[in-house]
Design a protein around this motif. Structure first.
Motif, short mmCIF file in Angstrom:
data_model
loop_
_atom_site.label_atom_id
_atom_site.label_comp_id
_atom_site.label_asym_id
_atom_site.label_seq_id
_atom_site.Cartn_x
_atom_site.Cartn_y
_atom_site.Cartn_z
N PRO A 43 36.12 36.91 42.27
CA PRO A 43 37.32 37.56 42.83
C PRO A 43 38.15 38.28 41.77
O PRO A 43 38.88 39.22 42.09
N GLU A 44 38.01 37.86 40.52
CA GLU A 44 38.76 38.49 39.44
C GLU A 44 38.27 39.90 39.12
O GLU A 44 38.92 40.63 38.37
N SER A 45 37.16 40.30 39.72
CA SER A 45 36.61 41.64 39.51
C SER A 45 36.43 42.38 40.83
O SER A 45 35.50 43.17 41.00
N PHE A 46 37.33 42.12 41.76
CA PHE A 46 37.26 42.76 43.08
C PHE A 46 38.67 43.22 43.44
O PHE A 46 39.55 42.40 43.71
N PHE A 47 38.89 44.53 43.41
CA PHE A 47 40.22 45.09 43.62
C PHE A 47 40.22 46.08 44.78
O PHE A 47 39.26 46.82 44.99
N LEU A 48 41.34 46.09 45.49
CA LEU A 48 41.54 46.97 46.64
C LEU A 48 42.62 48.00 46.35
O LEU A 48 43.56 47.72 45.61
N ALA A 49 42.49 49.14 47.01
CA ALA A 49 43.60 50.08 47.14
C ALA A 49 44.08 49.92 48.57
O ALA A 49 43.30 49.98 49.52
N GLU A 50 45.39 49.70 48.71
CA GLU A 50 45.97 49.41 50.01
C GLU A 50 47.24 50.25 50.19
O GLU A 50 48.07 50.30 49.29
N THR A 51 47.36 50.89 51.35
CA THR A 51 48.58 51.65 51.63
C THR A 51 49.74 50.68 51.78
O THR A 51 49.56 49.47 51.98
N MET A 52 50.94 51.21 51.74
CA MET A 52 52.13 50.36 51.85
C MET A 52 52.24 49.71 53.23
O MET A 52 52.94 48.70 53.37
N ASP A 53 51.55 50.25 54.22
CA ASP A 53 51.57 49.60 55.54
C ASP A 53 50.38 48.67 55.75
O ASP A 53 50.10 48.23 56.86
N GLY A 54 49.64 48.37 54.66
CA GLY A 54 48.60 47.35 54.72
C GLY A 54 47.19 47.82 55.03
O GLY A 54 46.29 47.00 55.19
N GLU A 55 46.96 49.13 55.10
CA GLU A 55 45.61 49.63 55.37
C GLU A 55 44.80 49.65 54.08
O GLU A 55 45.20 50.23 53.08
N ILE A 56 43.64 49.01 54.11
CA ILE A 56 42.74 49.01 52.95
C ILE A 56 41.97 50.32 52.99
O ILE A 56 41.25 50.62 53.95
N ILE A 57 42.14 51.13 51.93
CA ILE A 57 41.57 52.47 51.91
C ILE A 57 40.49 52.64 50.85
O ILE A 57 39.83 53.67 50.79
N GLY A 58 40.28 51.62 50.04
CA GLY A 58 39.25 51.70 49.02
C GLY A 58 39.16 50.40 48.24
O GLY A 58 40.02 49.53 48.35
N PHE A 59 38.09 50.30 47.46
CA PHE A 59 37.93 49.12 46.62
C PHE A 59 36.90 49.37 45.53
O PHE A 59 36.14 50.34 45.56
N ILE A 60 36.91 48.47 44.54
CA ILE A 60 35.94 48.47 43.44
C ILE A 60 35.57 47.01 43.19
O ILE A 60 36.42 46.13 43.31
N ASN A 61 34.30 46.76 42.90
CA ASN A 61 33.87 45.39 42.65
C ASN A 61 32.61 45.37 41.81
O ASN A 61 31.88 46.36 41.74
N GLY A 62 32.37 44.24 41.18
CA GLY A 62 31.16 44.04 40.40
C GLY A 62 31.23 42.75 39.62
O GLY A 62 32.31 42.24 39.32
N CYS A 63 30.08 42.21 39.30
CA CYS A 63 30.01 40.97 38.53
C CYS A 63 29.99 41.27 37.03
O CYS A 63 30.11 42.43 36.62
N MET A 64 29.83 40.24 36.24
CA MET A 64 29.70 40.39 34.79
C MET A 64 28.34 39.88 34.36
O MET A 64 27.79 38.94 34.95
N THR A 65 27.80 40.53 33.33
CA THR A 65 26.46 40.22 32.86
C THR A 65 26.36 40.52 31.37
O THR A 65 27.19 41.25 30.83
N ASN A 66 25.33 40.02 30.74
CA ASN A 66 25.06 40.37 29.35
C ASN A 66 24.14 41.58 29.25
O ASN A 66 23.90 42.09 28.15
#
Length: 164
Positions: A43-66
């Protein structure tokens, strides 16, 4: 455009799945269960873009690896996530079509770049299609060639952003 970037939670699962289904072809899109596992595992690598009225309009996510390349098995096997890994992966950078070309994707990417630097990562990795190589190069990613990925039956390119 007023929006905020925040960590995603399990309560966002339906909206995240809907955004993904809008942004990617079915063969490439992650499903609800995949997102649930990701939110539970990194969850520490999963972020949303959200409008001020609560609509989720985008996101970025991914795990960590060597690994310095994004291998397909990372998409499907959350147990391969290594919180102490050298590289932050990008599994997806999604923005709903109505909100594109407003800097939201760039804000999400820059947010995760800054967090990854603060976490002491060596860099970030992703795969992209040919038409997006130049876009990711604007963030400092270097094209590493055609990827061995067969995800969704598409042709992908390996991209690497090395932090100095």
């Amino acid at each position: 455009m007023n929006y905020q970037i925040r960590n995603a939670t399990l309560e966002d699962l339906d909206a995240i799945t809907a955004v993904e289904a809008t942004c990617f072809p079915a063969a490439e899109a992650a499903d609800k269960n995949s997102f649930k596992l990701r939110l539970q595992t990194f969850p520490e690598s999963f972020f949303l873009a959200e409008t001020m009225d609560g609509e989720i309009i985008g996101f970025i996510n991914g795990c960590m690896t060597n690994e310095s390349v994004l291998k397909d098995e990372l998409y499907y096997n959350v147990s391969l996530h290594n919180p102490d890994g050298d590289y932050q992966t990008i599994f997806g950078l999604d923005v709903l079509p109505a909100y594109r070309r407003q800097g939201i994707a760039a804000a999400l990417m820059n947010h995760l770049i800054e967090i990854s630097k603060k976490r002491g990562k060596k860099g970030m990795i992703l795969t992209c299609k040919d038409h997006l190589i130049h876009y990711y190069e604007t963030f400092g990613y270097k094209h590493q060639g055609v990827s061995s990925s067969t995800h969704g039956g598409a042709i992908w390119n390996d991209m690497l952003l090395h932090f100095q």
